[in-house]
Design an enzyme around this catalytic site. Sequence first.
Site, PDB file in Angstrom:
ATOM      1  N   ARG A  49     -32.666  97.938  69.887  1.00  0.00           N
ATOM      2  CA  ARG A  49     -31.615  98.674  70.621  1.00  0.00           C
ATOM      3  C   ARG A  49     -30.945  99.656  69.668  1.00  0.00           C
ATOM      4  O   ARG A  49     -30.616 100.781  70.026  1.00  0.00           O
ATOM      5  CB  ARG A  49     -30.582  97.715  71.234  1.00  0.00           C
ATOM      6  CG  ARG A  49     -29.336  98.445  71.754  1.00  0.00           C
ATOM      7  CD  ARG A  49     -28.525  97.671  72.785  1.00  0.00           C
ATOM      8  NE  ARG A  49     -28.374  96.268  72.498  1.00  0.00           N
ATOM      9  CZ  ARG A  49     -27.578  95.744  71.554  1.00  0.00           C
ATOM     10  NH1 ARG A  49     -26.853  96.526  70.779  1.00  0.00           N
ATOM     11  NH2 ARG A  49     -27.510  94.438  71.375  1.00  0.00           N
ATOM     12  N   TYR A 101     -26.485 119.824  88.967  1.00  0.00           N
ATOM     13  CA  TYR A 101     -27.244 118.796  89.689  1.00  0.00           C
ATOM     14  C   TYR A 101     -26.256 117.901  90.446  1.00  0.00           C
ATOM     15  O   TYR A 101     -25.208 117.524  89.894  1.00  0.00           O
ATOM     16  CB  TYR A 101     -28.065 117.992  88.673  1.00  0.00           C
ATOM     17  CG  TYR A 101     -28.679 116.740  89.229  1.00  0.00           C
ATOM     18  CD1 TYR A 101     -29.510 116.792  90.354  1.00  0.00           C
ATOM     19  CD2 TYR A 101     -28.440 115.505  88.650  1.00  0.00           C
ATOM     20  CE1 TYR A 101     -30.078 115.639  90.874  1.00  0.00           C
ATOM     21  CE2 TYR A 101     -29.005 114.340  89.162  1.00  0.00           C
ATOM     22  CZ  TYR A 101     -29.814 114.411  90.279  1.00  0.00           C
ATOM     23  OH  TYR A 101     -30.376 113.269  90.782  1.00  0.00           O
ATOM     24  N   ASP A 173     -26.538 121.694  79.750  1.00  0.00           N
ATOM     25  CA  ASP A 173     -27.671 120.929  80.272  1.00  0.00           C
ATOM     26  C   ASP A 173     -28.857 121.885  80.265  1.00  0.00           C
ATOM     27  O   ASP A 173     -28.926 122.828  81.058  1.00  0.00           O
ATOM     28  CB  ASP A 173     -27.349 120.421  81.684  1.00  0.00           C
ATOM     29  CG  ASP A 173     -28.461 119.535  82.242  1.00  0.00           C
ATOM     30  OD1 ASP A 173     -29.628 119.736  81.862  1.00  0.00           O
ATOM     31  OD2 ASP A 173     -28.158 118.650  83.069  1.00  0.00           O
ATOM     32  N   LYS A 198     -38.070 115.697  83.258  1.00  0.00           N
ATOM     33  CA  LYS A 198     -38.564 116.953  83.835  1.00  0.00           C
ATOM     34  C   LYS A 198     -39.582 117.608  82.904  1.00  0.00           C
ATOM     35  O   LYS A 198     -40.589 117.005  82.598  1.00  0.00           O
ATOM     36  CB  LYS A 198     -37.357 117.847  84.146  1.00  0.00           C
ATOM     37  CG  LYS A 198     -36.250 117.128  84.921  1.00  0.00           C
ATOM     38  CD  LYS A 198     -36.723 116.649  86.258  1.00  0.00           C
ATOM     39  CE  LYS A 198     -35.797 115.746  87.054  1.00  0.00           C
ATOM     40  NZ  LYS A 198     -34.532 115.301  86.579  1.00  0.00           N
TER      41      LYS A 198
HETATM   42  O1  P1T Z   1     -32.926 111.913  86.877  1.00  0.00           O
HETATM   43  P1  P1T Z   1     -32.354 111.864  85.482  1.00  0.00           P
HETATM   44  O2  P1T Z   1     -33.381 111.772  84.415  1.00  0.00           O
HETATM   45  O3  P1T Z   1     -31.275 110.818  85.332  1.00  0.00           O
HETATM   46  O4  P1T Z   1     -31.678 113.300  85.216  1.00  0.00           O
HETATM   47  C1  P1T Z   1     -30.549 113.754  85.903  1.00  0.00           C
HETATM   48  C2  P1T Z   1     -30.499 115.269  85.863  1.00  0.00           C
HETATM   49  C3  P1T Z   1     -29.702 115.888  84.909  1.00  0.00           C
HETATM   50  N1  P1T Z   1     -29.624 117.235  84.818  1.00  0.00           N
HETATM   51  C4  P1T Z   1     -30.332 118.031  85.642  1.00  0.00           C
HETATM   52  C5  P1T Z   1     -30.210 119.513  85.531  1.00  0.00           C
HETATM   53  C6  P1T Z   1     -31.167 117.474  86.624  1.00  0.00           C
HETATM   54  O5  P1T Z   1     -31.853 118.297  87.427  1.00  0.00           O
HETATM   55  C7  P1T Z   1     -31.247 116.048  86.743  1.00  0.00           C
HETATM   56  C8  P1T Z   1     -32.102 115.391  87.767  1.00  0.00           C
HETATM   57  N2  P1T Z   1     -32.562 116.245  88.776  1.00  0.00           N
HETATM   58  C9  P1T Z   1     -33.386 115.889  89.812  1.00  0.00           C
HETATM   59  C10 P1T Z   1     -33.845 114.651  90.008  1.00  0.00           C
HETATM   60  C11 P1T Z   1     -33.752 116.995  90.712  1.00  0.00           C
HETATM   61  O6  P1T Z   1     -34.680 116.858  91.526  1.00  0.00           O
HETATM   62  O7  P1T Z   1     -33.111 118.056  90.622  1.00  0.00           O
END
Ligand code: P1T
Length: 384
Positions: A49, A101, A173, A198
């Site tokens: 961890r 988001y 971000d 992504k």
């Molecule tokens: O899904 P996660 O790995 O927890 O990420 C969240 C997140 C954070 N920042 C941005 C710009 C994002 O687009 C996302 C997650 N977005 C999607 C799941 C989507 O389809 O836009």
Amino acid sequence: MKYRGFATRAIHFGQEPDSATGAVVPPIHLSSTYAQEAPGQHRGFEYSRTNNPTRQAWEKNLAALEEGSDAIAFASGMAAIDAVIRLLHPGDYIVASSGLYGGTVRLFESYWTRFQITVTYVDARSAEMVQAAVRPKTRLLYIETPTNPLLYLADIAALADIAHTSNAWLVVDNTFATPYAQQPLTLGADIVVHSTTKYLAGHSDVIGGIVVTRHPEVAERLRFLQNAAGAIPSPFECWLCLRSIKTLALRMQQHERNARAVAEFCAQHPAVQVVHYPGLPGHPQQELAQRQMRNFTGMLSLELGSAERATRFLTSLRVFTLAESLGGVESLASHPATMTHASIPPDRRRSLGITDGLIRLSCGIEDTEDLVEDVAQALDASCS
Ligand code: P1T
């Protein structure tokens, strides 16, 4: 410098041949714990961890690609964003871009407001509006550029100046852009967050997040949180990220090629009212896009005018898959109003430009002609 170019650094940083065996591909260290020679005497690893060799390799790699001093990996993009907000204190203010988001807005509104963190949203396309929203207790400017899902841009260097004259940090971000397209820390930002789910992992088979900073003292506080709260990614997920990052440059080039072709096709199709793509000639922020980004990615969105048209378009697609998420090798399409941004109340959503007729495309790395042909037949079906 041994590794100068982006692709060379992506392939080699943190991924030197294994010193014990010479293995060219770093191993996945699954061990949860590490032998100590005497109490407190170890080789930098005690418990996974706290620190893990595979995770450390991934963190070193991304810190280098974002030109930061440190990267701290988390179990998801949301866990990474949450860790950044935990740097604040009750009574602190955040000025955030109105394009975010939906899950980030949900975290801010439904959780952090309970701890007296106040978030003001502004259209961050205007640095003047951001400046006007800053209060003496503002500690973070928090933006996405390009934004999800409208691909609006914010001037990172201008906002970094505003943050620094206000004793605040600029957090970007960088999920939509990736460090291949833009490196916010080199433009003055203090902290970068990613959903590695992504483009960085890139194959729709990982949920992950990471925070990168150029301030070692911020990194120390985030590393404390990583260990203390424990929202860590598994070694296998870190290894998948290391594997994927090697092809990021190549993938981004094909993502962009495909998105540009689809955007150009859509711009002349009568069923499309607006195409949002920063790489399209005539885009209102084209000058900023060219100054700040070197790749316009595979993301675009289209205004089709009504929910019915959007639904007909989305259900007619054959190569694109209707699904949440983005940035994978396979093309995905989504309906932000009912999917990624459903947690934002309808009136506010519409005022942000996220209408019921808006659809978002994540162009993968398939053959360009197949994507254009698919969008063409779905657009024809949308207005039949
Ligand atoms: O899904 P996660 O790995 O927890 O990420 C969240 C997140 C954070 N920042 C941005 C710009 C994002 O687009 C996302 C997650 N977005 C999607 C799941 C989507 O389809 O836009």
